[in-house]
Design a protein around this motif. Structure first.
Motif, mmCIF file in Angstrom:
data_model
loop_
_atom_site.group_PDB
_atom_site.id
_atom_site.type_symbol
_atom_site.label_atom_id
_atom_site.label_comp_id
_atom_site.label_asym_id
_atom_site.label_seq_id
_atom_site.Cartn_x
_atom_site.Cartn_y
_atom_site.Cartn_z
ATOM 1 N N ASP A 38 39.971 0.762 36.458
ATOM 2 C CA ASP A 38 40.654 -0.386 37.061
ATOM 3 C C ASP A 38 40.755 -1.578 36.115
ATOM 4 O O ASP A 38 41.150 -2.672 36.535
ATOM 5 C CB ASP A 38 39.938 -0.813 38.344
ATOM 6 C CG ASP A 38 38.528 -1.349 38.076
ATOM 7 O OD1 ASP A 38 37.992 -1.096 36.971
ATOM 8 O OD2 ASP A 38 37.967 -1.998 38.983
ATOM 9 N N THR A 39 40.430 -1.379 34.840
ATOM 10 C CA THR A 39 40.363 -2.505 33.914
ATOM 11 C C THR A 39 41.704 -3.220 33.767
ATOM 12 O O THR A 39 41.775 -4.454 33.877
ATOM 13 C CB THR A 39 39.858 -2.048 32.536
ATOM 14 O OG1 THR A 39 38.474 -1.684 32.641
ATOM 15 C CG2 THR A 39 39.991 -3.156 31.499
ATOM 16 N N ARG A 41 44.321 -3.367 35.675
ATOM 17 C CA ARG A 41 44.711 -4.066 36.903
ATOM 18 C C ARG A 41 43.916 -5.362 37.060
ATOM 19 O O ARG A 41 44.460 -6.395 37.457
ATOM 20 C CB ARG A 41 44.483 -3.163 38.111
ATOM 21 C CG ARG A 41 44.892 -3.793 39.440
ATOM 22 C CD ARG A 41 44.642 -2.862 40.605
ATOM 23 N NE ARG A 41 43.226 -2.514 40.755
ATOM 24 C CZ ARG A 41 42.322 -3.307 41.321
ATOM 25 N NH1 ARG A 41 42.681 -4.506 41.766
ATOM 26 N NH2 ARG A 41 41.074 -2.938 41.434
ATOM 27 N N ARG A 42 42.629 -5.311 36.722
ATOM 28 C CA ARG A 42 41.790 -6.499 36.848
ATOM 29 C C ARG A 42 42.157 -7.560 35.807
ATOM 30 O O ARG A 42 42.103 -8.761 36.084
ATOM 31 C CB ARG A 42 40.317 -6.118 36.711
ATOM 32 C CG ARG A 42 39.813 -5.259 37.854
ATOM 33 C CD ARG A 42 38.324 -4.944 37.702
ATOM 34 N NE ARG A 42 37.497 -6.150 37.764
ATOM 35 C CZ ARG A 42 36.164 -6.136 37.649
ATOM 36 N NH1 ARG A 42 35.526 -4.977 37.482
ATOM 37 N NH2 ARG A 42 35.478 -7.248 37.720
ATOM 38 N N MET A 46 44.214 -12.751 34.374
ATOM 39 C CA MET A 46 43.028 -13.490 33.931
ATOM 40 C C MET A 46 43.390 -14.443 32.796
ATOM 41 O O MET A 46 44.254 -14.152 31.965
ATOM 42 C CB MET A 46 41.951 -12.526 33.422
ATOM 43 C CG MET A 46 41.177 -11.788 34.477
ATOM 44 S SD MET A 46 39.789 -10.892 33.687
ATOM 45 C CE MET A 46 39.118 -10.004 35.079
ATOM 46 N N GLU A 50 38.461 -15.876 30.846
ATOM 47 C CA GLU A 50 38.013 -14.889 31.832
ATOM 48 C C GLU A 50 38.040 -13.477 31.276
ATOM 49 O O GLU A 50 37.063 -12.735 31.416
ATOM 50 C CB GLU A 50 38.876 -14.997 33.096
ATOM 51 C CG GLU A 50 38.589 -16.263 33.898
ATOM 52 C CD GLU A 50 39.645 -16.562 34.948
ATOM 53 O OE1 GLU A 50 39.370 -17.370 35.838
ATOM 54 O OE2 GLU A 50 40.755 -15.979 34.870
ATOM 55 N N TRP A 51 39.149 -13.073 30.621
ATOM 56 C CA TRP A 51 39.184 -11.684 30.142
ATOM 57 C C TRP A 51 38.284 -11.462 28.935
ATOM 58 O O TRP A 51 37.749 -10.365 28.751
ATOM 59 C CB TRP A 51 40.608 -11.184 29.900
ATOM 60 C CG TRP A 51 41.481 -11.842 28.868
ATOM 61 C CD1 TRP A 51 42.566 -12.627 29.105
ATOM 62 C CD2 TRP A 51 41.395 -11.731 27.434
ATOM 63 N NE1 TRP A 51 43.148 -13.024 27.921
ATOM 64 C CE2 TRP A 51 42.459 -12.483 26.887
ATOM 65 C CE3 TRP A 51 40.531 -11.061 26.564
ATOM 66 C CZ2 TRP A 51 42.683 -12.596 25.504
ATOM 67 C CZ3 TRP A 51 40.740 -11.174 25.195
ATOM 68 C CH2 TRP A 51 41.799 -11.933 24.675
ATOM 69 N N TYR A 54 34.933 -10.876 30.364
ATOM 70 C CA TYR A 54 34.924 -9.567 31.020
ATOM 71 C C TYR A 54 34.739 -8.448 29.994
ATOM 72 O O TYR A 54 33.917 -7.538 30.188
ATOM 73 C CB TYR A 54 36.230 -9.389 31.795
ATOM 74 C CG TYR A 54 36.444 -8.023 32.381
ATOM 75 C CD1 TYR A 54 35.716 -7.575 33.479
ATOM 76 C CD2 TYR A 54 37.395 -7.163 31.844
ATOM 77 C CE1 TYR A 54 35.922 -6.314 34.026
ATOM 78 C CE2 TYR A 54 37.617 -5.901 32.380
ATOM 79 C CZ TYR A 54 36.878 -5.480 33.465
ATOM 80 O OH TYR A 54 37.083 -4.238 33.995
ATOM 81 N N GLU A 58 31.154 -7.177 31.087
ATOM 82 C CA GLU A 58 31.217 -5.995 31.945
ATOM 83 C C GLU A 58 31.603 -4.715 31.213
ATOM 84 O O GLU A 58 31.175 -3.629 31.597
ATOM 85 C CB GLU A 58 32.188 -6.251 33.102
ATOM 86 C CG GLU A 58 31.685 -7.325 34.072
ATOM 87 C CD GLU A 58 32.507 -7.353 35.348
ATOM 88 O OE1 GLU A 58 32.772 -6.278 35.911
ATOM 89 O OE2 GLU A 58 32.875 -8.466 35.770
ATOM 90 N N ASN A 168 48.000 -10.049 40.798
ATOM 91 C CA ASN A 168 47.274 -11.317 40.719
ATOM 92 C C ASN A 168 48.221 -12.498 40.562
ATOM 93 O O ASN A 168 47.955 -13.593 41.058
ATOM 94 C CB ASN A 168 46.276 -11.287 39.568
ATOM 95 C CG ASN A 168 45.005 -10.545 39.934
ATOM 96 O OD1 ASN A 168 44.694 -10.386 41.115
ATOM 97 N ND2 ASN A 168 44.266 -10.082 38.949
ATOM 98 N N ASP A 191 49.748 -4.050 44.251
ATOM 99 C CA ASP A 191 48.844 -3.638 45.322
ATOM 100 C C ASP A 191 49.521 -3.951 46.655
ATOM 101 O O ASP A 191 50.300 -4.912 46.754
ATOM 102 C CB ASP A 191 47.518 -4.392 45.222
ATOM 103 C CG ASP A 191 46.744 -4.043 43.961
ATOM 104 O OD1 ASP A 191 46.935 -2.930 43.432
ATOM 105 O OD2 ASP A 191 45.959 -4.903 43.507
#
Length: 217
Positions: A38-39, A41-42, A46, A50-51, A54, A58, A168, A191
């Motif tokens: 899901d990277t 999409r997330r 961003m 933020e990215w 991440y 993460e 997003n 989505d």
């Protein structure tokens, strides 16, 4: 009634999402991280801060968030210097709408990439306000960047139309109370919840006309 139109950049005017994915996937692999299902999409929407956090946190990349941001953006800048992937007809659509409404740009790209993309496509002077989410507190799906661009244009956000491609991005513009025209990328469908937030969903940017925007309420 619509008083201004605010565009996203990546995926709407330039087909850069596949380039971003390729560059960041390669970077994660080269620095000990693990790309998740899901990277992508997330990541879409961003901000740079933020990215980069991440990827560093993460995904387990063995670089600091600051190093991640600098090195990935440097590679994207190199790619843009070779070719900015303008979506066919997008520049004509933007100019056509600019003949009727003030335009803004609300992008998750770093400011240097926004400047490079607009210069390469000849659209720098078309937008009355441009802003990167690296200049706001929160990236998309928060409404910050859309609210800030509307403020710079001097227009009520509720009287703005937003042109977006990602889930997003749609969430961000909808949270700013804007009427959203979604033009999803074929490789990155919306989505279901984001699709429901869009006032109109188009198959391609070439389908976006002044009549489409004027019909929004």
């Amino acid at each position: 009634m619509v008083d201004a139109v605010i565009f996203d950049l990546d995926g709407v005017i330039v087909d850069s999402e596949p380039v971003w994915e390729e560059v960041r996937r390669a970077y994660v692999a080269a620095h000990g991280g693990t790309w998740q299902a899901d990277t992508q999409r997330r990541l879409m929407g961003m901000s740079t801060g933020e990215w980069s956090r991440y990827l560093s946190g993460e995904l387990g990349v063995d670089r600091t968030a600051e190093q991640v941001a600098t090195e990935v953006v440097e590679e994207m800048t190199r790619r843009y210097a070779q070719r900015v992937p303008l979506i066919d007809g997008a520049d004509h659509v933007v100019r056509r709408l600019a003949g009727r409404w003030p335009l803004g740009l609300a992008s998750s790209s770093p400011a240097r990439l926004i400047e490079a993309a607009l210069a390469a496509t000849g659209l720098t002077d078309v937008f009355g306000a441009t802003l990167s989410t690296e200049q706001t507190t929160h990236g998309k799906p928060a409404p910050d960047v859309y609210l800030a661009v509307a403020a710079r244009l001097g227009v009520d956000p509720a009287r703005c139309a937003a042109i977006e491609d990602s889930s997003n991005g749609v969430r961000s513009a909808a949270a700013a109370a804007m009427a959203v025209v979604a033009v999803p990328h074929g490789s990155y469908p919306l989505d279901p919840d984001a699709e429901r937030l869009a006032a109109v969903v188009l198959g391609a940017i070439g389908e976006l006309t002044p009549e489409t925007v004027a019909a929004l309420t």
